[in-house]
Design a protein around this motif. Structure first.
Motif, PDB file in Angstrom:
ATOM      1  N   ASP A 197      28.735  32.233  30.944  1.00 12.17           N
ATOM      2  CA  ASP A 197      28.014  32.664  32.256  1.00 12.17           C
ATOM      3  C   ASP A 197      28.359  31.527  33.363  1.00 12.17           C
ATOM      4  O   ASP A 197      28.635  32.005  34.297  1.00 12.17           O
ATOM      5  N   PHE A 198      28.822  30.434  33.022  1.00  9.62           N
ATOM      6  CA  PHE A 198      29.276  29.491  34.020  1.00  9.62           C
ATOM      7  C   PHE A 198      30.567  29.975  34.656  1.00  9.62           C
ATOM      8  O   PHE A 198      30.610  30.036  35.976  1.00  9.62           O
ATOM      9  N   HIS A 199      31.508  30.363  33.821  1.00 11.08           N
ATOM     10  CA  HIS A 199      32.892  30.909  34.448  1.00 11.08           C
ATOM     11  C   HIS A 199      32.648  32.343  34.857  1.00 11.08           C
ATOM     12  O   HIS A 199      33.450  32.741  35.712  1.00 11.08           O
ATOM     13  N   ARG A 200      31.759  33.079  34.475  1.00  5.14           N
ATOM     14  CA  ARG A 200      31.949  34.370  34.771  1.00  5.14           C
ATOM     15  C   ARG A 200      31.261  34.741  36.174  1.00  5.14           C
ATOM     16  O   ARG A 200      32.031  35.623  36.817  1.00  5.14           O
ATOM     17  N   ALA A 201      30.354  33.945  36.848  1.00  5.72           N
ATOM     18  CA  ALA A 201      30.155  34.055  38.080  1.00  5.72           C
ATOM     19  C   ALA A 201      31.376  33.862  38.882  1.00  5.72           C
ATOM     20  O   ALA A 201      31.516  34.416  39.932  1.00  5.72           O
ATOM     21  N   ARG A 202      32.023  32.536  38.709  1.00  4.31           N
ATOM     22  CA  ARG A 202      33.351  32.298  39.452  1.00  4.31           C
ATOM     23  C   ARG A 202      34.503  33.413  39.520  1.00  4.31           C
ATOM     24  O   ARG A 202      35.174  33.649  40.355  1.00  4.31           O
ATOM     25  N   MET A 203      34.668  33.725  38.137  1.00  3.66           N
ATOM     26  CA  MET A 203      35.567  34.788  37.972  1.00  3.66           C
ATOM     27  C   MET A 203      35.396  36.188  38.652  1.00  3.66           C
ATOM     28  O   MET A 203      36.154  36.934  39.225  1.00  3.66           O
ATOM     29  N   GLU A 208      41.223  37.403  41.351  1.00  3.39           N
ATOM     30  CA  GLU A 208      42.743  36.989  41.238  1.00  3.39           C
ATOM     31  C   GLU A 208      42.582  35.700  40.255  1.00  3.39           C
ATOM     32  O   GLU A 208      43.522  35.850  39.238  1.00  3.39           O
ATOM     33  N   ASP A 209      41.754  35.049  40.362  1.00  2.00           N
ATOM     34  CA  ASP A 209      41.848  33.787  39.088  1.00  2.00           C
ATOM     35  C   ASP A 209      41.503  34.236  37.691  1.00  2.00           C
ATOM     36  O   ASP A 209      41.975  33.690  36.796  1.00  2.00           O
ATOM     37  N   ALA A 210      40.597  35.304  37.661  1.00  2.00           N
ATOM     38  CA  ALA A 210      40.267  35.858  36.431  1.00  2.00           C
ATOM     39  C   ALA A 210      41.546  36.765  35.781  1.00  2.00           C
ATOM     40  O   ALA A 210      42.072  36.357  34.473  1.00  2.00           O
ATOM     41  N   ALA A 211      42.129  37.238  36.938  1.00  2.00           N
ATOM     42  CA  ALA A 211      43.464  37.876  36.388  1.00  2.00           C
ATOM     43  C   ALA A 211      44.611  36.867  35.862  1.00  2.00           C
ATOM     44  O   ALA A 211      45.373  37.176  34.859  1.00  2.00           O
ATOM     45  N   ALA A 212      44.780  35.847  36.312  1.00  2.00           N
ATOM     46  CA  ALA A 212      45.813  34.733  36.344  1.00  2.00           C
ATOM     47  C   ALA A 212      45.298  34.018  34.957  1.00  2.00           C
ATOM     48  O   ALA A 212      46.313  33.643  34.259  1.00  2.00           O
TER      49      ALA A 212
END
Length: 256
Positions: A197-203, A208-212
Motif C-alpha cells: 500500500d505504501f509504495h502503490r500510491a507513489r507508483m 514512470e517510476d513504477a515502469a523503471a
C-alpha cells in the motif's frame, strides 16, 4: 514441528498490512494459530484476523509500539496468553520479525533522531522480541527476519534504513549460531521493491517510476507481497530444517 509445511503457531510482527499480512495469510490455515502484531491500525489488524478465520484458521491481534522496550515485554506476555487460550500450550513454532520503518535521508541530512528511530524499530526490536520469546520458542522452531536488498546495493538516499538492515542481518547470523543446538533455524529474507500500500500510491502517482522499478527485475514486473510471503513460508517449514544463518533475496532478479 510436524512434517506439515506450515507451523502450528506463529507470530508475525507488522502483520496487519503489506508483506506482513501476506505472511500471516500464508502461514495460517486449519489447525494453526497466528498472532498478528501491529502498531497503530486497529481496523487493518482486525481485517487480517477476520481473513484468517474465514479461511479456516485462527488468529488474534496484539498491539504494541516496538520502539518501546516495555511494550515488547507486554507483547510477549499477550502472545503467550493468546496461545495458551487457543491451544492450551504456550509453545511458539515460528517467529517472523517483519515490522520495520523506513527513513529517507543521506549523509548530508541524516539526523540523530533518524538513526535512533530506525534502529529502535528495525534492530533493537527484533533483538528484544527474540529475547522475550525465547522461553516460548520450541526446539526446532523457525525465526525469519525480514531485511532488504538495500543492504546489498548502495542506496544513499535511505542511508539509515540500509544501515539498520545490515545490522539486522548480522544479528541473524550470530543468532543462528547460538540457537543451532536447539534445532532453531534463523534466516533472513531480503525483498526488493514490493508493491505494498505504501509504495502503490507513489507508483500510481508516478507511473514512470513504477515502469523503471519493474524493468530492474528479470521478469519485468513489480514484486507482490505474496512473492515474499512464499519465501518466508518455505524458511518457516520443515523442508528448510538444514538451512540456517542464510539470506534469501526476493527481488525478482533485480540488480543482478
Amino acid at each position: 514441528m510436524t512434517a506439515d509445511t506450515a507451523p502450528r503457531t506463529a507470530l508475525v510482527t507488522g502483520g496487519s498490512r503489506g508483506i506482513g499480512r501476506a505472511v500471516v495469510e500464508r502461514l495460517a490455515g486449519p489447525g494453526r494459530v497466528v498472532a498478528v502484531h501491529y502498531g497503530r491500525d486497529d481496523e487493518a489488524a482486525q481485517a487480517t484476523v477476520a481473513a484468517v478465520r474465514a479461511a479456516g484458521g485462527d488468529a488474534f491481534a496484539v498491539r504494541a509500539d516496538l520502539a518501546d522496550e516495555e511494550a515488547i515485554a507486554t507483547l510477549a506476555a499477550r502472545v503467550e496468553e493468546g496461545l495458551v487460550e487457543r491451544t492450551g500450550d504456550r509453545g511458539l513454532d515460528v517467529l517472523v520479525n517483519n515490522a520495520g520503518v523506513g527513513c529517507r535521508a543521506d549523509i548530508t541530512d541524516v539526523t540523530g533522531a533518524d538513526l535512533d528511530r530506525v534502529f529502535a524499530v528495525n534492530v533493537k526490536a527484533p533483538v528484544f522480541v527474540v529475547q522475550r520469546l525465547l522461553p516460548l520458542l520450541r526446539d526446532g522452531a523457525r525465526i525469519v527476519n525480514v531485511s532488504s536488498v538495500a543492504n546489498r546495493i548502495a542506496h544513499p538516499h535511505v542511508l539509515p534504513y540500509a544501515m539498520s538492515k545490515g545490522a539486522l542481518e548480522a544479528f541473524s547470523r550470530s543468532l543462528a549460531a547460538q540457537l543451532g543446538p536447539r534445532g532453531i533455524t534463523v534466516n533472513t529474507v531480503a525483498p526488493g521493491l514490493i508493491e505494498t500500500d505504501f509504495h502503490r500510491a507513489r507508483m500510481r502517482a508516478h507511473p514512470e517510476d513504477a515502469a523503471a522499478a519493474a524493468a530492474l527485475t528479470v521478469f519485468g514486473r513489480l514484486g507482490q507481497p505474496e512473492d515474499v510471503a512464499d519465501a518466508v513460508a518455505f524458511l518457516a517449514s520443515e523442508q528448510a530444517r538444514w538451512i540456517t544463518g542464510e539470506r534469501l533475496e526476493t527481488t525478482g532478479g533485480a540488480y543482478l
